[in-house]
Design a protein around this motif. Sequence first.
Motif, PDB file in Angstrom:
ATOM      1  N   ARG A 165       1.049  -1.321   0.228  1.00 42.07           N
ATOM      2  CA  ARG A 165      -0.294  -0.368  -0.123  1.00 42.07           C
ATOM      3  C   ARG A 165       0.846   1.004  -0.383  1.00 42.07           C
ATOM      4  N   ALA A 166       1.950   1.266   0.719  1.00 36.72           N
ATOM      5  CA  ALA A 166       2.501   3.040   0.920  1.00 36.72           C
ATOM      6  C   ALA A 166       4.035   2.243  -0.463  1.00 36.72           C
ATOM      7  N   HIS A 167       3.838   1.372  -0.987  1.00 33.03           N
ATOM      8  CA  HIS A 167       4.313   1.785  -2.625  1.00 33.03           C
ATOM      9  C   HIS A 167       3.511   2.260  -3.460  1.00 33.03           C
ATOM     10  N   ALA A 168       2.801   1.391  -3.752  1.00 34.06           N
ATOM     11  CA  ALA A 168       1.906   1.745  -4.004  1.00 34.06           C
ATOM     12  C   ALA A 168       1.472   3.807  -4.328  1.00 34.06           C
ATOM     13  N   ARG A 169       1.200   4.328  -3.225  1.00 40.26           N
ATOM     14  CA  ARG A 169       1.079   5.198  -2.386  1.00 40.26           C
ATOM     15  C   ARG A 169       1.815   6.026  -3.051  1.00 40.26           C
ATOM     16  N   HIS A 170       3.248   5.946  -2.357  1.00 39.35           N
ATOM     17  CA  HIS A 170       5.273   6.507  -3.347  1.00 39.35           C
ATOM     18  C   HIS A 170       4.537   6.684  -4.220  1.00 39.35           C
ATOM     19  N   VAL A 171       4.807   5.972  -5.802  1.00 38.20           N
ATOM     20  CA  VAL A 171       4.707   5.453  -7.027  1.00 38.20           C
ATOM     21  C   VAL A 171       3.174   7.061  -7.166  1.00 38.20           C
ATOM     22  N   ALA A 172       1.980   6.502  -6.640  1.00 37.30           N
ATOM     23  CA  ALA A 172       1.035   7.222  -6.930  1.00 37.30           C
ATOM     24  C   ALA A 172       1.434   9.239  -7.095  1.00 37.30           C
TER      25      ALA A 172
ATOM     26  N   PRO B  21      -3.791   9.224  -4.158  1.00 36.50           N
ATOM     27  CA  PRO B  21      -4.079   8.627  -2.946  1.00 36.50           C
ATOM     28  C   PRO B  21      -4.958   7.543  -3.393  1.00 36.50           C
ATOM     29  N   ALA B  22      -6.047   8.530  -3.094  1.00 40.58           N
ATOM     30  CA  ALA B  22      -8.078   7.276  -3.072  1.00 40.58           C
ATOM     31  C   ALA B  22      -7.520   6.456  -4.310  1.00 40.58           C
ATOM     32  N   ILE B  23      -6.908   6.722  -6.151  1.00 42.57           N
ATOM     33  CA  ILE B  23      -6.834   5.455  -6.369  1.00 42.57           C
ATOM     34  C   ILE B  23      -5.845   5.062  -6.574  1.00 42.57           C
TER      35      ILE B  23
ATOM     36  N   THR C  78      -6.122  -2.108  -2.525  1.00 43.48           N
ATOM     37  CA  THR C  78      -7.445  -3.525  -2.036  1.00 43.48           C
ATOM     38  C   THR C  78      -7.484  -4.331  -2.442  1.00 43.48           C
ATOM     39  N   LEU C  79      -7.944  -4.215  -4.533  1.00 39.73           N
ATOM     40  CA  LEU C  79      -8.087  -5.112  -5.234  1.00 39.73           C
ATOM     41  C   LEU C  79      -6.803  -6.113  -5.397  1.00 39.73           C
ATOM     42  N   LEU C  80      -5.421  -5.259  -5.488  1.00 39.87           N
ATOM     43  CA  LEU C  80      -4.133  -6.399  -6.123  1.00 39.87           C
ATOM     44  C   LEU C  80      -4.692  -7.487  -4.457  1.00 39.87           C
ATOM     45  N   ILE C  81      -4.629  -7.085  -3.841  1.00 34.79           N
ATOM     46  CA  ILE C  81      -4.536  -7.247  -2.068  1.00 34.79           C
ATOM     47  C   ILE C  81      -4.592  -8.821  -2.245  1.00 34.79           C
ATOM     48  N   THR C  82      -6.107  -8.190  -2.772  1.00 35.89           N
ATOM     49  CA  THR C  82      -7.784  -9.191  -2.319  1.00 35.89           C
ATOM     50  C   THR C  82      -7.525  -9.901  -3.292  1.00 35.89           C
ATOM     51  N   ASP C  83      -7.262 -10.155  -4.739  1.00 38.02           N
ATOM     52  CA  ASP C  83      -6.718 -10.783  -5.600  1.00 38.02           C
ATOM     53  C   ASP C  83      -5.303 -11.721  -5.154  1.00 38.02           C
TER      54      ASP C  83
END
Length: 90
Positions: A55-62, A69-71, A77-82
């Motif tokens: 999650r932190a990495h995704a927020r950093h890249v975003a 950040p919401a995207i 969440t979708l990727l972790i759930t999958d």
Amino acid sequence: MSQAPSRLRGARWLIDRIDAGIIALAQLRRLAVAHAARAKPAGFGRDAEREAEVRAHARHVAGDLGLPPAIADRLSTLLITDACALQGLD
């Protein structure tokens, strides 16, 4: 309905190509998740620390790309759930 203007058709074509790339990357990620799952010790469940890192990495890249950040949060969440579903985890 009238035919879409040429610029709109071009933009839609580009969106479709980008969407296809996103789908291809999602499948590639699933293959990487399966590889990681095989490398885990038996009985190894969810890893809250790793999920937080994702999650932190995704927020950093975003943030670097100017993506809201919401995207990044929703995609994470979708990727972790999958990933959890692929591994049979809750």
